[in-house]
Write a protein that holds these residues in place. Structure first.
Motif, PDB file in Angstrom:
ATOM      1  N   LYS A 129       0.828  -1.203   0.000  1.00 40.44           N
ATOM      2  CA  LYS A 129       0.000   0.000   0.000  1.00 40.44           C
ATOM      3  C   LYS A 129       0.871   1.264   0.000  1.00 40.44           C
ATOM      4  O   LYS A 129       2.021   1.232   0.419  1.00 40.44           O
ATOM      5  CB  LYS A 129      -0.925   0.012   1.217  1.00 40.44           C
ATOM      6  N   VAL A 130       0.292   2.349  -0.472  1.00 46.79           N
ATOM      7  CA  VAL A 130       0.959   3.651  -0.440  1.00 46.79           C
ATOM      8  C   VAL A 130       0.222   4.538   0.556  1.00 46.79           C
ATOM      9  O   VAL A 130      -1.002   4.670   0.488  1.00 46.79           O
ATOM     10  CB  VAL A 130       0.970   4.319  -1.830  1.00 46.79           C
ATOM     11  N   SER A 131       0.968   5.109   1.492  1.00 47.48           N
ATOM     12  CA  SER A 131       0.373   5.966   2.522  1.00 47.48           C
ATOM     13  C   SER A 131       0.946   7.373   2.428  1.00 47.48           C
ATOM     14  O   SER A 131       2.087   7.564   1.987  1.00 47.48           O
ATOM     15  CB  SER A 131       0.649   5.400   3.923  1.00 47.48           C
ATOM     16  N   ILE A 132       0.144   8.354   2.858  1.00 50.19           N
ATOM     17  CA  ILE A 132       0.598   9.741   2.885  1.00 50.19           C
ATOM     18  C   ILE A 132       0.453  10.287   4.296  1.00 50.19           C
ATOM     19  O   ILE A 132      -0.628  10.243   4.879  1.00 50.19           O
ATOM     20  CB  ILE A 132      -0.210  10.633   1.915  1.00 50.19           C
ATOM     21  N   THR A 133       1.551  10.790   4.848  1.00 48.61           N
ATOM     22  CA  THR A 133       1.536  11.477   6.141  1.00 48.61           C
ATOM     23  C   THR A 133       1.786  12.958   5.877  1.00 48.61           C
ATOM     24  O   THR A 133       2.697  13.313   5.119  1.00 48.61           O
ATOM     25  CB  THR A 133       2.639  10.926   7.067  1.00 48.61           C
ATOM     26  N   THR A 134       0.968  13.823   6.467  1.00 49.48           N
ATOM     27  CA  THR A 134       1.124  15.256   6.233  1.00 49.48           C
ATOM     28  C   THR A 134       1.375  16.006   7.532  1.00 49.48           C
ATOM     29  O   THR A 134       0.914  15.601   8.599  1.00 49.48           O
ATOM     30  CB  THR A 134      -0.136  15.851   5.566  1.00 49.48           C
ATOM     31  N   GLN A 135       2.104  17.096   7.410  1.00 50.33           N
ATOM     32  CA  GLN A 135       2.390  17.974   8.542  1.00 50.33           C
ATOM     33  C   GLN A 135       2.426  19.407   8.036  1.00 50.33           C
ATOM     34  O   GLN A 135       3.166  19.721   7.105  1.00 50.33           O
ATOM     35  CB  GLN A 135       3.743  17.615   9.177  1.00 50.33           C
ATOM     36  N   SER A 136       1.605  20.276   8.603  1.00 51.95           N
ATOM     37  CA  SER A 136       1.625  21.685   8.201  1.00 51.95           C
ATOM     38  C   SER A 136       2.750  22.402   8.931  1.00 51.95           C
ATOM     39  O   SER A 136       3.013  22.149  10.114  1.00 51.95           O
ATOM     40  CB  SER A 136       0.281  22.351   8.501  1.00 51.95           C
ATOM     41  N   LEU A 137       3.423  23.302   8.225  1.00 59.13           N
ATOM     42  CA  LEU A 137       4.511  24.101   8.777  1.00 59.13           C
ATOM     43  C   LEU A 137       4.181  25.562   8.533  1.00 59.13           C
ATOM     44  O   LEU A 137       4.208  26.031   7.384  1.00 59.13           O
ATOM     45  CB  LEU A 137       5.849  23.729   8.113  1.00 59.13           C
ATOM     46  N   ASP A 138       3.852  26.289   9.584  1.00 56.84           N
ATOM     47  CA  ASP A 138       3.484  27.699   9.448  1.00 56.84           C
ATOM     48  C   ASP A 138       4.670  28.543   8.992  1.00 56.84           C
ATOM     49  O   ASP A 138       5.826  28.183   9.197  1.00 56.84           O
ATOM     50  CB  ASP A 138       2.954  28.231  10.780  1.00 56.84           C
ATOM     51  N   ARG A 139       4.357  29.678   8.357  1.00 56.14           N
ATOM     52  CA  ARG A 139       5.301  30.719   7.934  1.00 56.14           C
ATOM     53  C   ARG A 139       5.947  30.433   6.579  1.00 56.14           C
ATOM     54  O   ARG A 139       6.340  31.361   5.883  1.00 56.14           O
ATOM     55  CB  ARG A 139       6.411  30.964   8.967  1.00 56.14           C
ATOM     56  N   SER A 140       6.103  29.169   6.192  1.00 55.39           N
ATOM     57  CA  SER A 140       6.813  28.837   4.952  1.00 55.39           C
ATOM     58  C   SER A 140       8.141  29.587   4.868  1.00 55.39           C
ATOM     59  O   SER A 140       8.489  30.170   3.831  1.00 55.39           O
ATOM     60  CB  SER A 140       5.942  29.151   3.719  1.00 55.39           C
ATOM     61  N   ASP A 141       8.877  29.568   5.972  1.00 54.56           N
ATOM     62  CA  ASP A 141      10.171  30.255   6.027  1.00 54.56           C
ATOM     63  C   ASP A 141      11.161  29.557   5.100  1.00 54.56           C
ATOM     64  O   ASP A 141      11.483  28.376   5.279  1.00 54.56           O
ATOM     65  CB  ASP A 141      10.696  30.239   7.466  1.00 54.56           C
ATOM     66  N   ARG A 142      11.643  30.278   4.094  1.00 51.22           N
ATOM     67  CA  ARG A 142      12.473  29.660   3.069  1.00 51.22           C
ATOM     68  C   ARG A 142      13.767  29.069   3.648  1.00 51.22           C
ATOM     69  O   ARG A 142      14.155  27.941   3.316  1.00 51.22           O
ATOM     70  CB  ARG A 142      12.826  30.705   2.008  1.00 51.22           C
ATOM     71  N   GLN A 143      14.417  29.825   4.529  1.00 49.31           N
ATOM     72  CA  GLN A 143      15.684  29.348   5.088  1.00 49.31           C
ATOM     73  C   GLN A 143      15.487  28.064   5.888  1.00 49.31           C
ATOM     74  O   GLN A 143      16.266  27.118   5.769  1.00 49.31           O
ATOM     75  CB  GLN A 143      16.300  30.440   5.975  1.00 49.31           C
ATOM     76  N   ALA A 144      14.431  28.020   6.688  1.00 54.40           N
ATOM     77  CA  ALA A 144      14.164  26.825   7.497  1.00 54.40           C
ATOM     78  C   ALA A 144      13.730  25.652   6.619  1.00 54.40           C
ATOM     79  O   ALA A 144      14.075  24.498   6.896  1.00 54.40           O
ATOM     80  CB  ALA A 144      13.102  27.126   8.546  1.00 54.40           C
ATOM     81  N   LEU A 145      12.986  25.925   5.538  1.00 54.04           N
ATOM     82  CA  LEU A 145      12.568  24.858   4.625  1.00 54.04           C
ATOM     83  C   LEU A 145      13.770  24.274   3.886  1.00 54.04           C
ATOM     84  O   LEU A 145      13.849  23.057   3.662  1.00 54.04           O
ATOM     85  CB  LEU A 145      11.549  25.386   3.619  1.00 54.04           C
ATOM     86  N   GLU A 146      14.702  25.136   3.513  1.00 57.83           N
ATOM     87  CA  GLU A 146      15.905  24.637   2.847  1.00 57.83           C
ATOM     88  C   GLU A 146      16.704  23.736   3.779  1.00 57.83           C
ATOM     89  O   GLU A 146      17.414  22.823   3.323  1.00 57.83           O
ATOM     90  CB  GLU A 146      16.751  25.800   2.361  1.00 57.83           C
ATOM     91  N   GLY A 147      16.565  23.969   5.098  1.00 56.76           N
ATOM     92  CA  GLY A 147      17.233  23.111   6.070  1.00 56.76           C
ATOM     93  C   GLY A 147      16.749  21.673   5.988  1.00 56.76           C
ATOM     94  O   GLY A 147      17.502  20.733   6.291  1.00 56.76           O
ATOM     95  N   ILE A 148      15.494  21.473   5.585  1.00 53.59           N
ATOM     96  CA  ILE A 148      14.954  20.121   5.419  1.00 53.59           C
ATOM     97  C   ILE A 148      15.737  19.387   4.335  1.00 53.59           C
ATOM     98  O   ILE A 148      16.132  18.225   4.502  1.00 53.59           O
ATOM     99  CB  ILE A 148      13.455  20.179   5.077  1.00 53.59           C
ATOM    100  N   TYR A 149      15.984  20.074   3.222  1.00 50.64           N
ATOM    101  CA  TYR A 149      16.747  19.464   2.131  1.00 50.64           C
ATOM    102  C   TYR A 149      18.181  19.157   2.569  1.00 50.64           C
ATOM    103  O   TYR A 149      18.715  18.082   2.278  1.00 50.64           O
ATOM    104  CB  TYR A 149      16.746  20.391   0.910  1.00 50.64           C
ATOM    105  N   THR A 150      18.784  20.124   3.267  1.00 48.24           N
ATOM    106  CA  THR A 150      20.161  19.933   3.727  1.00 48.24           C
ATOM    107  C   THR A 150      20.272  18.728   4.645  1.00 48.24           C
ATOM    108  O   THR A 150      21.221  17.938   4.562  1.00 48.24           O
ATOM    109  CB  THR A 150      20.659  21.195   4.458  1.00 48.24           C
ATOM    110  N   SER A 151      19.272  18.552   5.536  1.00 49.85           N
ATOM    111  CA  SER A 151      19.311  17.439   6.486  1.00 49.85           C
ATOM    112  C   SER A 151      19.228  16.091   5.783  1.00 49.85           C
ATOM    113  O   SER A 151      19.650  15.071   6.322  1.00 49.85           O
ATOM    114  CB  SER A 151      18.164  17.576   7.498  1.00 49.85           C
TER     115      SER A 151
END
Length: 355
Positions: free
Chosen positions: A102-124
């Protein structure tokens, strides 16, 4: 959960976005995003077939999607359909191929859409970020089941740590924790709302579609209770019924409790509606008197998919256009009649479905 195929829903979303952009070119970004999400569905299907690969050439079983707030709306202060301008939420989606197929989707909302903090997700995750919108920059991973289960929490923590590093303070899913407010465990609070959940469930079993119209009042009541819990609202006096005789007290006890809940829901729903308040959760805005059945389409919307610019009640009832896309007749605001917009030029016959 109702077993409806996804492909047609995604294709319809693209078609609706095309019409939306024709009527209002400022909403062209919706078409761009829906086409990107259509590609996301292709990746999900490829992953289920074992054909999706990571950058390292391994068979991917996990897709990370950072559905950031549309760049075109970052400067706006007013909500546009289901886009919450004050919270500017990113929807973090974790799509996983489970061992049972099966394919499952888990979602999490992140307020502000702060670009620097979002780029940290990719870096991690050891990935490089390209300029521009993040929605299409999907990350394919090969993870163990244990890693898959922890991924959403781990990436949320990365985002919050990024906010704390360059903005200071303590954050949870992009929301700043205020020292003046009580520290409340949101899950524990939600688990205690038995009266709301039980009442809604009973009504749902009796009449599923009609009960969805109560969702706004339910959300308003839960929101008000939470605001009082953390100290942002004053406590309301408890509901006091009229005098009950000893003979009637047992039989009326459950009725009185129900009356108190209904009065509370009416009160909080009315207050929220008077403020023009909508409740945006995971990309869907619940509004007063809105009919919002939990179909497959709505479950996808809850995960951040789909056209949100046309999801508010006002967008569904009116269409602002300068010229009819067919005969170029000038219009001011058109109102929907029986759910359909119709060109004022009787020689034209152009129609568009509301919403």
């Amino acid at each position: 959960e109702d077993g409806e195929p996804l492909r047609q829903i995604f294709d319809n979303s693209v078609a609706e976005a095309r019409l939306m952009a024709e009527r209002n070119p400022s909403l062209l970004f919706e078409l761009r995003r829906r086409l990107i999400e259509r590609g996301e569905l292709d990746d999900m299907e490829a992953m289920a077939r074992g054909e999706l690969l990571t950058d390292e050439g391994e068979t991917a079983n996990t897709i990370v999607v950072v559905s950031d707030f549309p760049p075109e709306l970052m400067g706006t202060s007013d909500d546009v359909g289901g886009y919450n301008a004050s919270r500017k939420q990113t929807m973090l989606r974790i799509v996983t191929h489970e061992p049972d197929g099966k394919v499952s989707i888990t979602t999490q909302s992140l307020d502000r859409s702060d670009r620097q903090a979002l780029e940290g997700i990719y870096t991690s995750l050891g990935k490089q970020v390209e300029p521009g919108e993040l929605l299409g920059q999907r990350i394919n991973l090969s993870l163990s089941t244990k890693q898959q289960r922890k991924l959403a929490d781990n990436l949320t923590r990365v985002y919050d740590n990024g906010l704390a590093y360059h903005l200071g303070g303590k954050w949870h899913a992009g929301i700043l924790k205020n020292k003046q407010h009580k520290d409340v465990d949101a899950y524990e609070f939600a688990a205690k709302q038995n009266d709301l959940v039980d009442y809604f469930t009973q009504c749902k079993l009796a009449d599923s579609r009609a009960t969805e119209k109560m969702r706004y009042k339910m959300a308003a009541t839960a929101n008000a209770r939470y605001e009082r819990k953390v100290g942002r609202l004053k406590e309301e006096p408890a509901f006091t019924p009229g005098k009950l005789t000893a003979r009637s007290v047992v039989s009326q006890r459950s009725v009185v409790a129900g009356q108190g809940l209904l009065r509370e829901m009416d009160r909080e729903g009315g207050r929220a509606a008077k403020r023009g308040q909508g409740f945006s959760g995971c990309g869907v805005t619940a509004e007063a008197d809105e009919d919002n059945p939990l179909s497959t389409k709505n479950q996808l919307e809850t995960s951040g998919y789909g056209n949100k610019s046309g999801s508010s009640k006002s967008d569904k009832e009116t269409m602002n256009c300068v010229n009819c896309p067919k005969c170029r007749t000038y219009h001011e605001t058109l109102k929907a009649e029986r759910g359909v917009f119709r060109c004022k030029n009787k020689q034209c016959g152009y129609t568009a479905k509301a919403g």
